[in-house]
Design a protein around this motif. Structure first.
Motif, PDB file in Angstrom:
ATOM      1  N   GLU A  89       7.280   1.733  -6.372  1.00  0.00           N
ATOM      2  CA  GLU A  89       6.283   0.740  -5.917  1.00  0.00           C
ATOM      3  C   GLU A  89       6.890  -0.983  -5.184  1.00  0.00           C
ATOM      4  OE1 GLU A  89       2.136  -0.712  -8.759  1.00  0.00           O
ATOM      5  OE2 GLU A  89       3.432   0.608  -9.448  1.00  0.00           O
ATOM      6  N   GLY A  90       6.136  -0.966  -4.576  1.00  0.00           N
ATOM      7  CA  GLY A  90       6.046  -2.371  -4.440  1.00  0.00           C
ATOM      8  C   GLY A  90       7.890  -2.767  -3.372  1.00  0.00           C
ATOM      9  N   ALA A  91       8.191  -1.619  -3.118  1.00  0.00           N
ATOM     10  CA  ALA A  91       9.210  -1.543  -1.397  1.00  0.00           C
ATOM     11  C   ALA A  91       9.359  -0.734  -0.550  1.00  0.00           C
ATOM     12  CB  ALA A  91      10.738  -0.797  -2.876  1.00  0.00           C
ATOM     13  N   ALA A  92       9.765  -1.515   0.118  1.00  0.00           N
ATOM     14  CA  ALA A  92       9.058  -1.433   1.861  1.00  0.00           C
ATOM     15  C   ALA A  92       9.777   0.542   1.498  1.00  0.00           C
ATOM     16  CB  ALA A  92      10.157  -1.882   2.628  1.00  0.00           C
ATOM     17  N   ASP A  93       8.701   1.480   2.614  1.00  0.00           N
ATOM     18  CA  ASP A  93       8.848   2.811   2.643  1.00  0.00           C
ATOM     19  C   ASP A  93      10.182   2.371   3.767  1.00  0.00           C
ATOM     20  OD1 ASP A  93       6.568   2.983   1.994  1.00  0.00           O
ATOM     21  OD2 ASP A  93       5.375   3.230   3.977  1.00  0.00           O
TER      22      ASP A  93
END
Length: 327
Positions: free
Chosen positions: A300-304
């Motif tokens: 969560e919160g990280a770029a794909d």
């Protein structure tokens, strides 16, 4: 841009190349202090560019895994071989470069032909092999010191007056065989003046941290200077071939010698023009599927895809990612 760069390098090293079939007088034909009008400050930047270029092409050479490169370095003592290797290869991946130094042959090596021990150290495809001294010792040191030849256990018929011509022919044939099998042979002779060698020897004596580099044998070899100059001249004349030419690099200025060595090696790699392998449609689909699975695992919160986020798609639609439109 690549073509312009290749032309500049080819023009720069042309005066260093020994024309195949020419008769060389080392002292008369090549100046150890030549520097092509460059200043050391300019040379520093040129060497940095050369090292960067070598890193790029060595990466491609390893990825393609088709060609191998053998760099042979010859010089008298204090000629700068170690420093040349250290500086010129400073930016490449050490996993793809292997340096071999050849000392006094072992009993096992003396039980084989004169090229056997060198053949054991040849590079694999995708690699750069460096011979710090090379098979040319067999027509240099062995020629200047006949007692070394006596230890090679040759039959009497192989030790006749034509032995050096026979060895030149064998070396040329061997290098041609290697070239025809995808292994490019690059040969650099670091040409040092007698006075510069004297200066470097004295520095090794004067500086305690360099004492380990000096040996009394160095002085004994220096006394055979003229014999070595004659042996070098004949070697260069007899073994500079279209498939493996010699380059005589002025070595009195270390910074310029390193630029020249980098340029000669870069010229060779540019000529080979190794390419990164491309993947087919099936492999590309597998890469896309793998990327989708990895993107779903983003916390969560990280770029794909952090790399894609940092390297947005260019105006031409090529994103350069594996499996992307740039593949």
């Amino acid at each position: 841009m690549a073509d312009k760069r290749a032309k500049r390098i080819a023009k720069f090293i042309k005066p260093l190349r020994v024309k195949p079939g020419s008769e060389v007088d080392l002292e008369a034909d090549f100046d150890p202090r030549f520097k092509a009008g460059l200043k050391k400050r300019e040379g520093t930047e040129l060497l940095r560019s050369g090292v960067s270029l070598l890193a790029e092409y060595q990466d491609r050479l390893a990825a393609q895994d088709t060609y191998g490169v053998l760099l042979c370095l010859q010089a008298l003592d204090a000629g700068g071989k170690d420093g040349t290797i250290r500086h010129v290869m400073s930016g490449v991946n050490p996993q793809g470069v292997h340096v071999s130094s050849f000392k006094v042959p072992s009993a096992e090596e003396l039980d084989h032909d004169f090229l056997w021990r060198y053949a054991q150290r040849l590079p694999a495809r995708g690699d750069i092999g460096i011979f710090n001294r090379s098979h040319y010792e067999e027509v240099l040191v062995v020629r200047v010191h006949p007692e070394v030849l006596d230890r090679q256990r040759l039959p009497d018929e192989a030790k006749g007056p034509g032995i050096w011509e026979d060895r030149y022919r064998a070396i040329n044939d061997w290098e041609r065989y290697l070239t025809e099998n995808g292994f490019k042979v690059v040969k650099i002779f670091l040409n040092l003046s007698k006075e510069e060698q004297r200066t470097r020897f004295l520095k090794r004596i004067d500086l305690p941290e360099k004492n380990w580099k000096f040996s009394a044998a160095d002085i004994r070899e220096r006394e055979r200077w003229d014999d070595y100059q004659e042996a070098f001249s004949e070697m260069l004349s007899a073994t500079s071939t279209p498939w493996a030419p010699w380059y005589v690099v002025p070595a009195d200025r270390k910074w310029f010698a390193r630029i020249c060595a980098a340029a000669v090696l870069a010229h060779t790699l540019i000529g080979l023009d190794p390419q990164y392998p491309t993947v087919g449609d099936e492999a590309r689909q597998e890469l896309r599927a793998a990327r989708r699975r990895l993107e779903k695992q983003a916390p969560e919160g990280a770029a794909d895809d952090p790399y894609a986020a940092a390297h947005p798609v260019g105006r031409d639609g090529r994103d350069g990612r594996p499996g992307g439109s740039g593949s």
